[in-house]
Enzyme design. Structure first.
Site, mmCIF file in Angstrom:
data_model
loop_
_atom_site.group_PDB
_atom_site.id
_atom_site.type_symbol
_atom_site.label_atom_id
_atom_site.label_comp_id
_atom_site.label_asym_id
_atom_site.label_seq_id
_atom_site.Cartn_x
_atom_site.Cartn_y
_atom_site.Cartn_z
ATOM 1 N N HIS A 1 -5.722 6.667 -2.101
ATOM 2 C CA HIS A 1 -6.608 5.655 -1.540
ATOM 3 C C HIS A 1 -7.721 5.301 -2.524
ATOM 4 O O HIS A 1 -8.236 6.165 -3.240
ATOM 5 C CB HIS A 1 -7.198 6.126 -0.218
ATOM 6 N N CYS A 2 -8.058 4.041 -2.508
ATOM 7 C CA CYS A 2 -9.047 3.488 -3.435
ATOM 8 C C CYS A 2 -10.353 3.217 -2.686
ATOM 9 O O CYS A 2 -10.335 2.825 -1.517
ATOM 10 C CB CYS A 2 -8.497 2.191 -4.033
ATOM 11 N N HIS B 1 1.624 4.430 -2.779
ATOM 12 C CA HIS B 1 1.622 5.885 -2.613
ATOM 13 C C HIS B 1 2.877 6.516 -3.216
ATOM 14 O O HIS B 1 2.804 7.561 -3.862
ATOM 15 C CB HIS B 1 1.516 6.276 -1.141
ATOM 16 N N HIS C 1 0.828 -1.209 0.000
ATOM 17 C CA HIS C 1 0.000 0.000 0.000
ATOM 18 C C HIS C 1 0.866 1.265 0.000
ATOM 19 O O HIS C 1 0.681 2.162 -0.824
ATOM 20 C CB HIS C 1 -0.907 -0.026 1.238
ATOM 21 N N GLU C 2 1.829 1.335 0.909
ATOM 22 C CA GLU C 2 2.665 2.537 1.015
ATOM 23 C C GLU C 2 3.554 2.721 -0.217
ATOM 24 O O GLU C 2 3.763 3.844 -0.668
ATOM 25 C CB GLU C 2 3.488 2.517 2.300
ATOM 26 N N CYS D 1 -9.223 -3.745 -2.764
ATOM 27 C CA CYS D 1 -7.933 -3.250 -3.257
ATOM 28 C C CYS D 1 -6.980 -2.975 -2.107
ATOM 29 O O CYS D 1 -7.375 -2.432 -1.069
ATOM 30 C CB CYS D 1 -8.159 -1.972 -4.062
ATOM 31 N N CYS E 1 -6.433 -3.357 -7.308
ATOM 32 C CA CYS E 1 -7.605 -3.629 -8.142
ATOM 33 C C CYS E 1 -7.262 -3.275 -9.593
ATOM 34 O O CYS E 1 -6.213 -2.670 -9.864
ATOM 35 C CB CYS E 1 -8.809 -2.811 -7.650
#
Length: 178
Positions: A139-140, A133, A129-130, A145, A164
């Site tokens: 953010h989704c 970024h 996730h990071e 996702c 996703c």
């Protein structure tokens, strides 16, 4: 895409670094290696909160010379930013540095028996996730996702481990991948 370098910060079990490395390689298909040294986070400690300021850690990671790799600090220490009680991680949006913490991902933190496999899954999702970024993803709204926001371990557990199709398409057009 640039390679990813993992920087252990504090006492980090090798299994946590291995889990992150495997997830990064699977999601982004890039080289991912450990840094040669660890980072002492004493400079980022705030005694009034008994936590470590994640933005300060990112700023220190950005000072690491000799590479244009994406740099991800991995720690077991409790992170915060001033407007939140805690964070699992933080990244420079479109930058090259991020930090993730498994402190609040550990089951004993919640009075439950240890579950190393669950902790490894949680830290892996957070690192992917990071890094997203750093590649410019925000953010989704799709809770399946990995780029969905995670404000608690329950949200972290529910979301998926992969980008996703929408985030994947956005990323495929990103200049960061060139």
């Amino acid at each position: 895409m640039k390679p990813v370098r993992l920087v252990p910060a504090g006492d980090v079990d090798q299994s946590m670094l291995d889990a992150v490395r495997l997830a990064v390689v699977r999601q982004y298909n890039v080289a991912c290696r450990d840094a040669r040294h660890s980072l002492d986070l004493a400079f980022a400690f705030h005694p009034e909160r008994a936590q470590y300021h994640s933005t300060m850690i990112i700023e220190r990671l950005a000072q690491i010379d000799g590479t244009d790799d994406i740099i991800v600090g991995v720690t077991g220490l409790d992170l915060f930013i001033p407007i939140l009680k805690y964070v699992f991680g933080e990244a420079q949006l479109g930058g090259r540095c991020a930090v993730v913490s498994f402190h609040r991902m550990l089951q004993p933190f919640y009075g439950l028996p240890a579950d190393p496999e669950l902790t490894a899954t949680r830290i892996s999702k957070t690192a992917v996730h990071e890094i997203g970024h750093t590649l410019g993803l925000t953010h989704c709204d799709d809770y399946d996702c990995v780029m969905a926001a995670s404000h608690s371990v329950e949200w972290l557990d529910v979301k998926g481990s992969w980008l996703c199709s929408t985030c994947g398409k956005v990323l495929s057009f990103s200049p960061a991948l060139r």
